[in-house]
Design a protein around this motif. Structure first.
Motif, PDB file in Angstrom:
ATOM      1  N   GLU A 109      -7.176  11.781  -0.720  1.00  0.00           N
ATOM      2  CA  GLU A 109      -8.230  12.726  -1.092  1.00  0.00           C
ATOM      3  C   GLU A 109      -9.589  12.052  -1.138  1.00  0.00           C
ATOM      4  N   SER A 110      -9.639  10.806  -1.606  1.00  0.00           N
ATOM      5  CA  SER A 110     -10.930  10.114  -1.688  1.00  0.00           C
ATOM      6  C   SER A 110     -11.446   9.722  -0.307  1.00  0.00           C
ATOM      7  N   ALA A 111     -10.553   9.678   0.704  1.00  0.00           N
ATOM      8  CA  ALA A 111     -10.984   9.355   2.075  1.00  0.00           C
ATOM      9  C   ALA A 111     -11.751  10.515   2.693  1.00  0.00           C
ATOM     10  N   GLY A 112     -11.589  11.706   2.124  1.00  0.00           N
ATOM     11  CA  GLY A 112     -12.328  12.863   2.610  1.00  0.00           C
ATOM     12  C   GLY A 112     -11.560  13.648   3.654  1.00  0.00           C
ATOM     13  N   LEU A 113     -12.188  14.721   4.093  1.00  0.00           N
ATOM     14  CA  LEU A 113     -11.580  15.599   5.081  1.00  0.00           C
ATOM     15  C   LEU A 113     -12.362  15.557   6.383  1.00  0.00           C
ATOM     16  N   THR A 114     -11.676  15.867   7.471  1.00  0.00           N
ATOM     17  CA  THR A 114     -12.342  15.975   8.760  1.00  0.00           C
ATOM     18  C   THR A 114     -13.081  17.310   8.825  1.00  0.00           C
ATOM     19  N   LYS A 115     -13.840  17.530   9.889  1.00  0.00           N
ATOM     20  CA  LYS A 115     -14.572  18.789  10.053  1.00  0.00           C
ATOM     21  C   LYS A 115     -13.639  19.987  10.097  1.00  0.00           C
ATOM     22  N   THR A 116     -12.408  19.764  10.568  1.00  0.00           N
ATOM     23  CA  THR A 116     -11.451  20.871  10.672  1.00  0.00           C
ATOM     24  C   THR A 116     -10.618  21.046   9.409  1.00  0.00           C
ATOM     25  N   GLY A 117     -10.882  20.222   8.384  1.00  0.00           N
ATOM     26  CA  GLY A 117     -10.192  20.378   7.108  1.00  0.00           C
ATOM     27  C   GLY A 117      -8.935  19.552   6.943  1.00  0.00           C
ATOM     28  N   ASN A 118      -8.654  18.687   7.900  1.00  0.00           N
ATOM     29  CA  ASN A 118      -7.489  17.806   7.776  1.00  0.00           C
ATOM     30  C   ASN A 118      -7.872  16.545   6.998  1.00  0.00           C
ATOM     31  N   PHE A 119      -6.873  15.908   6.378  1.00  0.00           N
ATOM     32  CA  PHE A 119      -7.141  14.646   5.700  1.00  0.00           C
ATOM     33  C   PHE A 119      -7.482  13.583   6.729  1.00  0.00           C
ATOM     34  N   ARG A 120      -8.380  12.685   6.390  1.00  0.00           N
ATOM     35  CA  ARG A 120      -8.714  11.564   7.278  1.00  0.00           C
ATOM     36  C   ARG A 120      -7.540  10.593   7.312  1.00  0.00           C
ATOM     37  N   HIS A 121      -7.440   9.890   8.410  1.00  0.00           N
ATOM     38  CA  HIS A 121      -6.376   8.887   8.540  1.00  0.00           C
ATOM     39  C   HIS A 121      -6.796   7.590   7.866  1.00  0.00           C
ATOM     40  N   PRO A 122      -5.842   6.717   7.570  1.00  0.00           N
ATOM     41  CA  PRO A 122      -6.203   5.421   6.993  1.00  0.00           C
ATOM     42  C   PRO A 122      -6.992   4.599   8.012  1.00  0.00           C
ATOM     43  N   THR A 123      -7.757   3.665   7.517  1.00  0.00           N
ATOM     44  CA  THR A 123      -8.554   2.808   8.406  1.00  0.00           C
ATOM     45  C   THR A 123      -7.651   1.741   9.034  1.00  0.00           C
ATOM     46  N   TRP A 124      -8.129   1.137  10.129  1.00  0.00           N
ATOM     47  CA  TRP A 124      -7.381   0.039  10.743  1.00  0.00           C
ATOM     48  C   TRP A 124      -7.170  -1.105   9.750  1.00  0.00           C
ATOM     49  N   PRO A 125      -8.204  -1.501   8.975  1.00  0.00           N
ATOM     50  CA  PRO A 125      -7.958  -2.564   7.984  1.00  0.00           C
ATOM     51  C   PRO A 125      -6.865  -2.190   6.978  1.00  0.00           C
ATOM     52  N   ASP A 126      -6.815  -0.919   6.559  1.00  0.00           N
ATOM     53  CA  ASP A 126      -5.726  -0.488   5.666  1.00  0.00           C
ATOM     54  C   ASP A 126      -4.373  -0.722   6.337  1.00  0.00           C
ATOM     55  N   CYS A 127      -4.264  -0.280   7.585  1.00  0.00           N
ATOM     56  CA  CYS A 127      -2.992  -0.412   8.315  1.00  0.00           C
ATOM     57  C   CYS A 127      -2.606  -1.879   8.497  1.00  0.00           C
ATOM     58  N   LEU A 128      -3.579  -2.727   8.807  1.00  0.00           N
ATOM     59  CA  LEU A 128      -3.284  -4.151   8.984  1.00  0.00           C
ATOM     60  C   LEU A 128      -2.835  -4.789   7.679  1.00  0.00           C
ATOM     61  N   LYS A 129      -3.422  -4.352   6.564  1.00  0.00           N
ATOM     62  CA  LYS A 129      -2.985  -4.847   5.250  1.00  0.00           C
ATOM     63  C   LYS A 129      -1.533  -4.441   4.998  1.00  0.00           C
ATOM     64  N   TRP A 130      -1.171  -3.221   5.382  1.00  0.00           N
ATOM     65  CA  TRP A 130       0.210  -2.761   5.196  1.00  0.00           C
ATOM     66  C   TRP A 130       1.159  -3.620   6.015  1.00  0.00           C
ATOM     67  N   VAL A 131       0.791  -3.872   7.274  1.00  0.00           N
ATOM     68  CA  VAL A 131       1.651  -4.684   8.152  1.00  0.00           C
ATOM     69  C   VAL A 131       1.856  -6.070   7.542  1.00  0.00           C
ATOM     70  N   ALA A 132       0.758  -6.694   7.104  1.00  0.00           N
ATOM     71  CA  ALA A 132       0.844  -8.033   6.520  1.00  0.00           C
ATOM     72  C   ALA A 132       1.722  -8.032   5.259  1.00  0.00           C
ATOM     73  N   ALA A 133       1.525  -7.028   4.413  1.00  0.00           N
ATOM     74  CA  ALA A 133       2.300  -6.964   3.162  1.00  0.00           C
ATOM     75  C   ALA A 133       3.775  -6.732   3.443  1.00  0.00           C
ATOM     76  N   VAL A 134       4.090  -5.835   4.354  1.00  0.00           N
ATOM     77  CA  VAL A 134       5.487  -5.525   4.661  1.00  0.00           C
ATOM     78  C   VAL A 134       6.151  -6.700   5.367  1.00  0.00           C
ATOM     79  N   TRP A 135       5.426  -7.354   6.261  1.00  0.00           N
ATOM     80  CA  TRP A 135       5.989  -8.471   7.014  1.00  0.00           C
ATOM     81  C   TRP A 135       6.365  -9.623   6.093  1.00  0.00           C
ATOM     82  N   GLU A 136       5.551  -9.829   5.026  1.00  0.00           N
ATOM     83  CA  GLU A 136       5.865 -10.891   4.065  1.00  0.00           C
ATOM     84  C   GLU A 136       7.155 -10.574   3.351  1.00  0.00           C
TER      85      GLU A 136
END
Length: 136
Positions: A109-136
């Motif tokens: 919710e804090s990431a905001g909505l797109t012009k069409t009202g959908n939730f924004r996707h996570p950022t690439w840095p967020d995704c890379l942090k997830w990969v690093a955390a899960v891989w560990e």
């Protein structure tokens, strides 16, 4: 010969295309074969699932010209033949899904909505942090 440097490879969209399959063969698989000192008369075997991109005339022709034999698994049997999918990849995917679910509940919710009202996707840095955390 040393192993080639590790490369990241991903496709845009939902699945692999013929073009991305050919790029993967040229940039990932063939250098790997070279790093294993495959002789000039030796063939490599690549075992794949029957995805459409794996079965095109261009992919088959490239493999033939590059001395790669394709082993095609029957549909819906990947989990039986590719233990890495079951043992490693499944756990990794589950971890990524959990990270995404946590993000959806905490930050979506804090990431905001797109012009069409959908939730924004996570950022690439967020995704890379997830990969690093899960891989560990």
């Amino acid at each position: 010969m040393e192993n080639p440097a590790c490369k990241c490879f991903w496709t845009t969209g939902a699945s692999q295309s013929e073009t991305s399959m050919l790029v993967w063969l040229k940039e990932i698989f063939l250098p790997y074969c070279v790093s294993k000192n495959r002789g000039p008369d030796e063939w490599a075997m690549l075992i794949m699932d029957p995805a459409q991109a794996h079965r095109t005339k261009a992919v088959k022709a490239f493999c033939e010209a590059s001395r790669i034999v394709i082993g095609m698994m029957p549909a819906s049997t990947t989990y039986k033949f590719q233990m890495i999918d079951v043992v490693v990849v499944k756990a990794f995917k589950n971890g990524i899904c959990n990270k995404w679910a946590d993000w959806m509940m905490e930050k979506c919710e804090s990431a905001g909505l797109t012009k069409t009202g959908n939730f924004r996707h996570p950022t690439w840095p967020d995704c890379l942090k997830w990969v690093a955390a899960v891989w560990e």
